[in-house]
Design a protein around this motif. Structure first.
Motif, short mmCIF file in Angstrom:
data_model
loop_
_atom_site.label_atom_id
_atom_site.label_comp_id
_atom_site.label_asym_id
_atom_site.label_seq_id
_atom_site.Cartn_x
_atom_site.Cartn_y
_atom_site.Cartn_z
N UNK A 186 6.68 2.52 -33.37
CA UNK A 186 6.62 2.46 -31.92
C UNK A 186 6.50 0.97 -31.11
N UNK A 187 7.08 0.58 -30.15
CA UNK A 187 7.25 -0.54 -29.61
C UNK A 187 5.89 -1.08 -29.41
N UNK A 188 4.78 -0.53 -29.02
CA UNK A 188 3.62 -1.05 -29.08
C UNK A 188 3.21 -1.64 -30.36
N UNK A 189 3.32 -1.00 -31.45
CA UNK A 189 3.04 -1.39 -32.45
C UNK A 189 3.98 -2.63 -33.11
N UNK A 190 5.26 -2.49 -32.90
CA UNK A 190 6.07 -3.78 -33.13
C UNK A 190 5.68 -4.70 -32.34
N UNK A 191 5.25 -4.80 -31.16
CA UNK A 191 4.81 -6.03 -30.21
C UNK A 191 3.56 -6.73 -30.76
N UNK A 221 2.37 -5.17 -23.48
CA UNK A 221 3.00 -4.15 -24.38
C UNK A 221 4.65 -4.17 -24.03
N UNK A 222 5.25 -4.60 -23.25
CA UNK A 222 6.65 -4.51 -22.80
C UNK A 222 7.19 -5.94 -23.36
N UNK A 223 6.58 -6.87 -23.82
CA UNK A 223 7.42 -8.28 -24.26
C UNK A 223 7.85 -8.05 -25.34
N UNK A 224 8.78 -8.86 -25.48
CA UNK A 224 9.92 -8.78 -26.76
C UNK A 224 9.16 -9.72 -27.81
N UNK A 225 9.22 -9.33 -29.15
CA UNK A 225 8.77 -10.13 -30.10
C UNK A 225 8.98 -11.52 -30.33
N UNK A 226 10.18 -11.71 -29.95
CA UNK A 226 10.76 -13.36 -30.09
C UNK A 226 10.38 -14.17 -28.98
N UNK A 227 9.46 -13.72 -28.19
CA UNK A 227 9.33 -14.17 -26.82
C UNK A 227 8.63 -15.63 -27.04
N UNK A 228 8.95 -16.62 -26.24
CA UNK A 228 8.48 -18.06 -26.17
C UNK A 228 7.32 -17.77 -25.21
N UNK A 229 6.08 -17.72 -25.91
CA UNK A 229 4.74 -17.54 -25.26
C UNK A 229 4.49 -18.60 -24.03
N UNK A 230 4.70 -20.00 -24.61
CA UNK A 230 4.56 -21.07 -23.90
C UNK A 230 5.18 -20.98 -22.34
N UNK A 231 6.81 -20.88 -22.43
CA UNK A 231 7.40 -20.90 -21.32
C UNK A 231 7.21 -19.70 -20.60
N UNK A 232 6.84 -18.59 -21.33
CA UNK A 232 6.60 -17.51 -20.25
C UNK A 232 5.05 -17.51 -19.47
N UNK A 233 4.05 -18.07 -20.10
CA UNK A 233 3.08 -18.39 -19.56
C UNK A 233 3.17 -19.45 -18.23
#
Length: 163
Positions: free
Chosen positions: A2-7, A54-66
């Motif tokens: 499931x996508x929530x576990x993947x995230x 929960x909806x974010x992709x796993x390869x997200x640039x967390x710094x840029x997003x925040x």
């Protein structure tokens, strides 16, 4: 899977994100909003990040997003302040007298009586804020002629105002 576990597997735990990026987000908020609003901007940034997690992709640039979320939250705070802003006054101003409207109408009547070129140049220059070079492109002639028309028109208006 499931996508929530993947995230959850691809992204670091949220507490780690707050510890790692909290100071940077706080610095951005301090730079962009009033001191009284810094904590609100910081909190709203991380609340938004948590709710979107929960909806974010796993390869997200967390710094840029925040940083993007924090910047937008700061803008939201500025907008909400502007909507709520009122400027208190000691006394409520009285209603403008009818004579003031008559004076304005008189000025516009005098402007309307000017020769076409003078009226156009004065209007473009003083109401439109255009340069004489730009005015020449609209009414024709030279810059010197446009300056002269404005000068003559203003002189005429001043004479009518004195009377």
């Amino acid at each position: 899977m499931p996508s929530s576990e993947r995230t959850r597997v691809g992204l670091p735990p949220f507490e780690q994100v707050v510890q790692e990026h909290g100071p940077r987000v706080l610095a951005l908020c301090r730079a962009r909003v009033d001191p009284a609003d810094v904590d609100d901007a910081w909190s709203e940034t991380f609340l938004a990040a948590l709710s979107a997690r929960p909806d974010l992709p796993t390869d997200l640039d967390v710094t840029a997003r925040l940083i993007t979320v924090a910047r937008r939250k700061c803008i939201d705070i500025h907008r909400s302040r502007a909507r709520r802003r009122t400027d208190p006054v000691a006394e409520v101003p009285e209603v403008v007298a009818a004579d003031a409207e008559t004076d304005d109408e008189g000025v516009w009547r005098h402007v309307a009586e000017l020769p076409d070129k003078q009226r156009q140049v004065i209007t473009y220059r003083y109401l439109g804020g255009l340069s004489y070079a730009r005015i020449v492109g609209l009414v024709g002639g030279t810059e010197a002629a446009a300056r002269r028309a404005a000068s003559d028109g203003l002189k005429s208006l001043r004479e009518k105002e004195i009377r």
